[in-house]
Design a protein around this motif. Structure first.
Motif, PDB file in Angstrom:
ATOM      1  N   ALA A 196      45.057  34.400 -36.321  1.00 25.53           N
ATOM      2  CA  ALA A 196      45.359  35.002 -37.617  1.00 25.53           C
ATOM      3  C   ALA A 196      46.849  35.180 -37.871  1.00 25.53           C
ATOM      4  CB  ALA A 196      44.660  36.359 -37.727  1.00 25.53           C
ATOM      5  N   VAL A 197      47.731  34.731 -36.966  1.00 23.31           N
ATOM      6  CA  VAL A 197      49.155  34.996 -37.157  1.00 23.31           C
ATOM      7  C   VAL A 197      50.014  33.740 -37.059  1.00 23.31           C
ATOM      8  CG1 VAL A 197      49.020  37.373 -36.360  1.00 23.31           C
ATOM      9  CG2 VAL A 197      49.415  35.544 -34.695  1.00 23.31           C
ATOM     10  N   ALA A 198      49.401  32.567 -37.046  1.00 21.83           N
ATOM     11  CA  ALA A 198      50.176  31.335 -36.906  1.00 21.83           C
ATOM     12  C   ALA A 198      49.762  30.333 -37.975  1.00 21.83           C
ATOM     13  CB  ALA A 198      49.993  30.748 -35.501  1.00 21.83           C
ATOM     14  N   LEU A 199      50.254  29.100 -37.855  1.00 21.25           N
ATOM     15  CA  LEU A 199      50.004  28.066 -38.845  1.00 21.25           C
ATOM     16  C   LEU A 199      48.923  27.101 -38.380  1.00 21.25           C
ATOM     17  CD1 LEU A 199      53.723  27.129 -39.700  1.00 21.25           C
ATOM     18  CD2 LEU A 199      52.260  28.807 -40.848  1.00 21.25           C
ATOM     19  N   ASP A 200      48.098  26.628 -39.331  1.00 23.16           N
ATOM     20  CA  ASP A 200      47.166  25.535 -39.046  1.00 23.16           C
ATOM     21  C   ASP A 200      47.943  24.226 -39.117  1.00 23.16           C
ATOM     22  OD1 ASP A 200      45.131  27.329 -38.845  1.00 23.16           O
ATOM     23  OD2 ASP A 200      44.307  26.937 -40.842  1.00 23.16           O
ATOM     24  N   PRO A 208      41.169  28.311 -45.272  1.00 17.65           N
ATOM     25  CA  PRO A 208      40.491  27.182 -44.619  1.00 17.65           C
ATOM     26  C   PRO A 208      39.040  27.506 -44.292  1.00 17.65           C
ATOM     27  CG  PRO A 208      42.592  27.700 -43.564  1.00 17.65           C
ATOM     28  CD  PRO A 208      42.267  28.844 -44.471  1.00 17.65           C
ATOM     29  N   SER A 209      38.186  26.477 -44.359  1.00 16.11           N
ATOM     30  CA  SER A 209      36.784  26.643 -43.978  1.00 16.11           C
ATOM     31  C   SER A 209      36.671  26.759 -42.456  1.00 16.11           C
ATOM     32  CB  SER A 209      35.946  25.461 -44.474  1.00 16.11           C
ATOM     33  OG  SER A 209      36.004  25.356 -45.870  1.00 16.11           O
ATOM     34  N   GLY A 210      35.748  27.588 -41.996  1.00 16.17           N
ATOM     35  CA  GLY A 210      35.499  27.715 -40.576  1.00 16.17           C
ATOM     36  C   GLY A 210      36.667  28.278 -39.792  1.00 16.17           C
TER      37      GLY A 210
END
Length: 238
Positions: free
Chosen positions: A47-51, A228-230
């Motif tokens: 929850a604190v970084a980039l996809d 984002p999904s999932g």
């Protein structure tokens, strides 16, 4: 964390967005990211970084990094600016042109409207001009109300410091057109887009986008959703 703070503060300073949509580029081979396709991978963050969406083709790899909270974060900024982080690597012998100036962001759910990217230098000039106007107006207001001079001087100094950091951030972290060769194998930086226009108004709770950028002889495409999904449960940053 400092880089993300500066980027978020940067767009909060912008009072008037420069919304210019670029024309569709000439037809070129498309390299499109697809879940599960050969050469395509997705590294979903906590929850604190980039996809990170990555496409690898021959000796070239392109990675698009997106904050999974960008849908919420962008709506809290003046101008509702959207930002993504791009990394391009070239391990081959051929020259590879990365054209940030022709990057675009398509809003799929809003008549497929496309916004062109901001040039970092133009964006820096815009911020500087807005700041100069603000300082001039503030000086005029304080001349009429001298009792507020001391209180506002501290705020103005803090504002000027933040603007200086923003301009430095743009000059060092904003992505620009780059040629990758045997001496420069990799380039990375932030790309900024406006998100308000003729066919783009209020956003939905879930939005679909397509980021496009010319890299070498390809038009590289990254479709993605926000949120984002999932994805793991997202938590708001303090």
């Amino acid at each position: 964390m400092k880089t993300r703070f500066l980027m978020c503060a940067l767009v909060a300073l912008m009072l008037v967005p420069l919304t210019v949509a670029k024309k569709k580029p000439a037809t070129v081979p498309t390299l499109r990211w697809e879940q599960g396709a050969a050469g395509c991978s997705l590294e979903q963050s906590d929850a604190v970084a980039l996809d990170r969406y990555t496409i690898a083709q021959d000796a070239v790899s392109v990675t698009l990094a997106v904050d999974p909270r960008e849908l919420t974060q962008s709506q809290r900024r003046a101008g509702h600016v959207v930002s993504v982080f791009l990394t391009v690597r070239n391990k081959g012998a051929s020259l590879l042109l990365v054209q940030q100036s022709n990057a675009s962001l398509e809003f799929v759910n809003h008549s497929q409207w496309r916004f062109g990217s901001w040039d970092p230098d133009n964006l820096a000039n815009h911020i500087q001009n807005q700041t100069d106007d603000l300082m001039h107006q503030t000086d005029k207001d304080l001349a009429k109300r001298p009792e507020k001079v001391e209180k506002n001087e501290d705020r103005l100094r803090e504002h000027q410091k933040l603007v200086s950091e923003m301009l430095d951030f743009l000059s060092t972290q904003g992505l620009k057109d780059t040629v990758l060769d045997s001496t420069t194998r990799e380039v990375s930086g932030w790309v900024f887009f406006p998100s308000r226009g003729k066919w783009v108004g209020d956003w939905k709770k879930k939005e679909e986008f397509v980021f496009r950028i010319p890299v070498g002889g390809w038009m590289v495409e990254f479709p993605f959703q926000l949120p984002p999904s999932g994805h793991p449960q997202l938590k708001e940053r303090p």
